[in-house]
Design an enzyme around this catalytic site. Structure first.
Site, PDB file in Angstrom:
ATOM      1  N   CYS A  87       0.560  -1.600  -0.042  1.00  0.00           N
ATOM      2  CA  CYS A  87      -0.345  -0.202  -0.177  1.00  0.00           C
ATOM      3  C   CYS A  87       0.695   1.348  -0.464  1.00  0.00           C
ATOM      4  CB  CYS A  87      -1.078  -0.055   0.972  1.00  0.00           C
ATOM      5  SG  CYS A  87      -1.732  -1.304   1.555  1.00  0.00           S
ATOM      6  N   GLY A 125       1.184  -0.352  -5.289  1.00  0.00           N
ATOM      7  CA  GLY A 125       0.289  -1.420  -4.840  1.00  0.00           C
ATOM      8  C   GLY A 125      -0.804  -1.365  -5.554  1.00  0.00           C
ATOM      9  N   ASN A 128      -1.474   2.511   5.686  1.00  0.00           N
ATOM     10  CA  ASN A 128      -0.004   0.895   5.401  1.00  0.00           C
ATOM     11  C   ASN A 128       0.692   0.180   6.067  1.00  0.00           C
ATOM     12  OD1 ASN A 128       3.018   2.307   3.235  1.00  0.00           O
ATOM     13  ND2 ASN A 128       2.781  -0.352   3.509  1.00  0.00           N
ATOM     14  N   GLY A 129       1.508  -1.020   5.896  1.00  0.00           N
ATOM     15  CA  GLY A 129       2.249  -1.910   6.806  1.00  0.00           C
ATOM     16  C   GLY A 129       1.024  -3.360   7.110  1.00  0.00           C
ATOM     17  N   CYS A 151      12.013  -0.252   6.873  1.00  0.00           N
ATOM     18  CA  CYS A 151      12.223  -1.121   6.111  1.00  0.00           C
ATOM     19  C   CYS A 151      13.224  -0.781   5.006  1.00  0.00           C
ATOM     20  CB  CYS A 151      11.002  -1.635   5.201  1.00  0.00           C
ATOM     21  SG  CYS A 151      11.334  -3.234   4.476  1.00  0.00           S
ATOM     22  N   TYR A 164      13.834  -2.418  -3.108  1.00  0.00           N
ATOM     23  CA  TYR A 164      13.381  -2.835  -4.786  1.00  0.00           C
ATOM     24  C   TYR A 164      11.606  -1.582  -3.660  1.00  0.00           C
ATOM     25  CZ  TYR A 164       8.997  -5.441  -6.356  1.00  0.00           C
ATOM     26  OH  TYR A 164       8.035  -5.508  -7.262  1.00  0.00           O
ATOM     27  N   SER A 169      13.873  -1.823 -10.560  1.00  0.00           N
ATOM     28  CA  SER A 169      14.921  -1.254  -9.652  1.00  0.00           C
ATOM     29  C   SER A 169      15.890  -1.840 -10.164  1.00  0.00           C
ATOM     30  CB  SER A 169      14.097  -2.039  -8.806  1.00  0.00           C
ATOM     31  OG  SER A 169      13.392  -3.049  -8.891  1.00  0.00           O
ATOM     32  N   ASP A 181      17.403  -7.131  -7.927  1.00  0.00           N
ATOM     33  CA  ASP A 181      17.434  -6.117  -6.807  1.00  0.00           C
ATOM     34  C   ASP A 181      17.162  -7.479  -5.555  1.00  0.00           C
ATOM     35  OD1 ASP A 181      14.261  -6.720  -6.433  1.00  0.00           O
ATOM     36  OD2 ASP A 181      14.390  -5.569  -7.723  1.00  0.00           O
ATOM     37  N   CYS A 226       8.429 -11.396   6.022  1.00  0.00           N
ATOM     38  CA  CYS A 226       8.345 -10.676   6.467  1.00  0.00           C
ATOM     39  C   CYS A 226       6.933 -10.567   6.963  1.00  0.00           C
ATOM     40  CB  CYS A 226       8.447  -9.228   5.696  1.00  0.00           C
ATOM     41  SG  CYS A 226       7.635  -7.616   5.975  1.00  0.00           S
ATOM     42  N   CYS A 280      14.360  -9.424   6.657  1.00  0.00           N
ATOM     43  CA  CYS A 280      13.687 -10.539   6.170  1.00  0.00           C
ATOM     44  C   CYS A 280      15.182 -11.138   5.483  1.00  0.00           C
ATOM     45  CB  CYS A 280      13.515 -10.202   4.725  1.00  0.00           C
ATOM     46  SG  CYS A 280      13.400  -8.205   4.266  1.00  0.00           S
TER      47      CYS A 280
HETATM   48  S1  SF4 Z   1      11.373  -8.145   7.147  1.00  0.00           S
HETATM   49 FE1  SF4 Z   1      11.627  -7.120   5.654  1.00  0.00          FE
HETATM   50  S2  SF4 Z   1      10.178  -6.702   3.924  1.00  0.00           S
HETATM   51 FE2  SF4 Z   1       9.289  -7.013   5.829  1.00  0.00          FE
HETATM   52  S3  SF4 Z   1      10.066  -4.457   7.088  1.00  0.00           S
HETATM   53 FE3  SF4 Z   1      11.764  -5.895   7.503  1.00  0.00          FE
HETATM   54  S4  SF4 Z   1      13.221  -5.549   5.660  1.00  0.00           S
HETATM   55 FE4  SF4 Z   1      10.937  -5.063   5.178  1.00  0.00          FE
END
Ligand code: SF4
Length: 500
Positions: free
Chosen positions: A34, A61, A136-137, A273, A279, A320, A383, A419, A473
């Protein structure tokens, strides 16, 4: 008091996208969840300005889009499934008149649940007052909250994050008779990643989680009107100057009284993030005063230093991977060229009517420039590799077009952990970086060589170091505790210490 609730209005725009969900292909890369936009601008066409803002945030999105406008009396929402350009007609925008507006572009993180009900902004009533909210989130404690709060007589109609946030704000606004206290109380209770915009009939609110996982920026137009957006490209398109990001845990209110800023909850360890740089964000956006394009270019340059290749041409996977390819070429001295052309008009809601056509998905989005790559040894900069399917098809596409060697270079480390903060990366078993070694991935996708950027080089390339990021991640160190019922089924390894 007028009965504003009686005018609560949610409209579906004219285009019918109801059946698209069945035909969506599962993407082979992390998908953003989003983009949000908000503006307080009495006397301006706030619906059209929001429409433009959403166009700039379309990359975040593509499943649905919506705009809510407050006209001093009530709030009206128009939303539907599809791209921004498909959802809104001139007549929809003409009828959305008012002084304050928010907008939303959505990618669903709940599997293939493409439904109109999940499109945002989410409209709800607090007594006689109507609010619209866009988010968003991803929250990680909705289940726990629902169970706890049921006992207080709070009823939830669904499990969506946005409804939980809206319901909590409604409840605590009634308890305290004050909407900002309702938001503060809600921010104290909800856990996870959230950048939220909200309007009443005459005011705009925006707030960001105490870790600052998802971006949210504040801007000001030449006419002195305040704007908030997920990214600075959403400010640029409406001619607003980037003032600053909203700080983690901060809330702003914009109304006839001007801009009011407060720290609604204490900030935690900053955890933007890092995938926004790799990306998600548009390359012309600025995050934490660092340009996304430049970060990606530096990632490519760092890869050229750590893992160069004997090759004739460097190409990037649009979009990207392109700045990274430019940086790789500059650093290595290997010429840069375009080798893949992207069809920009294939969105997430693209309809593939048959299975056989769906299997050709990659060709629908990318086409090789045969004359540029035939007979060449290629460095291909991308990416990330998430599930591996797209990379495999891409490599085959390049070989079919005459590439003699393919050396894949990735501007991030292997994605090994799912994530929980609003990005769709599936369970750990589906992440190729979690189940295969780098050599096995190279063999699986059919490249002559494969190298990833190190975690340290990726963070350093952002130019934001020592700013702290969420890197979960890649390293499994989640900045926010993940409840067991959410971990279950997604995590097969214990977090931390497994990533390389
Ligand atoms: S887990 Fe990865 S994709 Fe999710 S917020 Fe953290 S860095 Fe970003």
């Amino acid at each position: 008091m007028t009965d504003k609730h009686s005018r609560l209005c949610t409209r579906e725009s004219g285009t019918d996208y109801g059946a698209l969900g069945e035909h969506l292909e599962r993407p082979d890369r992390p998908e953003e969840a989003c983009g949000v936009f908000g503006i307080y601008a009495p006397g301006e066409d706030v619906a059209r300005l929001t429409y433009f803002g959403l166009h700039a945030l379309q990359h975040r999105g593509q499943e649905s889009a919506g705009i809510a406008v407050g006209d001093g009396e009530t709030v009206t929402v128009t939303k539907n499934l599809g791209l921004v350009s498909k959802v809104f007609r001139e007549s929809d925008l003409d009828s959305l008149t008012g002084s304050v507006a928010i907008g939303h572009t959505r990618y669903s993180t709940t599997g293939m649940s493409t439904s109109w009900e999940n499109a945002q902004p989410h409209l709800s009533a607090i007594g006689h007052q109507v609010i619209a909210l866009a988010h968003n989130g991803n929250l990680v404690n909705t289940h726990e909250l629902r169970e706890e709060l049921k006992g207080n007589g709070i009823r939830f109609r669904s499990t969506t994050d946005s409804e939980v946030i809206a319901t909590l704000i409604g409840h605590y606004t009634q308890v305290h008779n004050h909407i900002r206290e309702g938001i503060r109380e809600t921010m104290r209770l909800i856990k996870g990643a959230y950048s939220v915009v909200l309007i009443t009939e005459d005011a705009l609110y925006a707030f960001r989680d105490p870790y600052g996982v998802r971006p949210l920026v504040l801007g000001k137009t030449a006419g002195g009107h305040w704007v908030v957006a997920s990214e600075t490209c959403g400010l640029d398109i409406v001619g607003a100057e980037h003032v600053r990001q909203l700080e983690p845990g901060e809330m702003v209110k914009v109304s006839a009284d001007g801009l009011e800023v407060e720290r609604a909850v204490p900030a935690e360890k900053p955890s933007l993030c890092v995938f926004e740089f790799v990306y998600f964000a548009r390359p012309d956006s600025v995050l934490n005063d660092c340009t996304v394009y430049e970060a990606r270019r530096q990632m490519g340059a760092a890869l050229a230093r750590s893992a160069t290749a004997d090759a004739d041409l460097v190409i990037g996977v649009p979009d990207s991977g392109v700045p990274g390819a430019v940086g790789f070429a500059e650093e290595s001295g290997i010429p840069y060229g375009e080798g893949l052309i992207k069809n920009r008009y294939v969105g997430r809601t693209f309809i593939s009517p048959t299975q056989s056509i769906r299997q050709q998905g990659i060709k629908l989005k990318l086409n090789p420039l045969r004359h540029a790559i035939e007979g060449k040894r290629l460095v291909v900069v991308d990416d990330s590799i998430v599930r591996g399917n797209t990379s495999r098809k891409l490599v085959q596409l390049l070989r079919d077009a005459g590439a003699t060697e393919v050396h894949m270079r990735i501007t991030s480390p292997p994605v090994r952990w799912p994530c929980f903060f609003g990005i769709d990366t599936d369970s750990q078993e589906q992440l190729i970086g979690s189940t295969m070694s780098i050599d096995e991935v190279a063999e699986h996708i059919g490249v002559d060589s494969l190298a990833y950027l190190s975690l340290e080089d990726m963070v350093s390339a952002t130019g934001c170091a020592p700013y702290e990021f969420c890197l979960a991640c890649f390293d499994g160190a989640y900045p926010i505790d993940i409840p067991d019922e959410i971990r279950k089924g997604k995590l097969s390894l214990e977090p931390c210490g497994e990533a390389g």
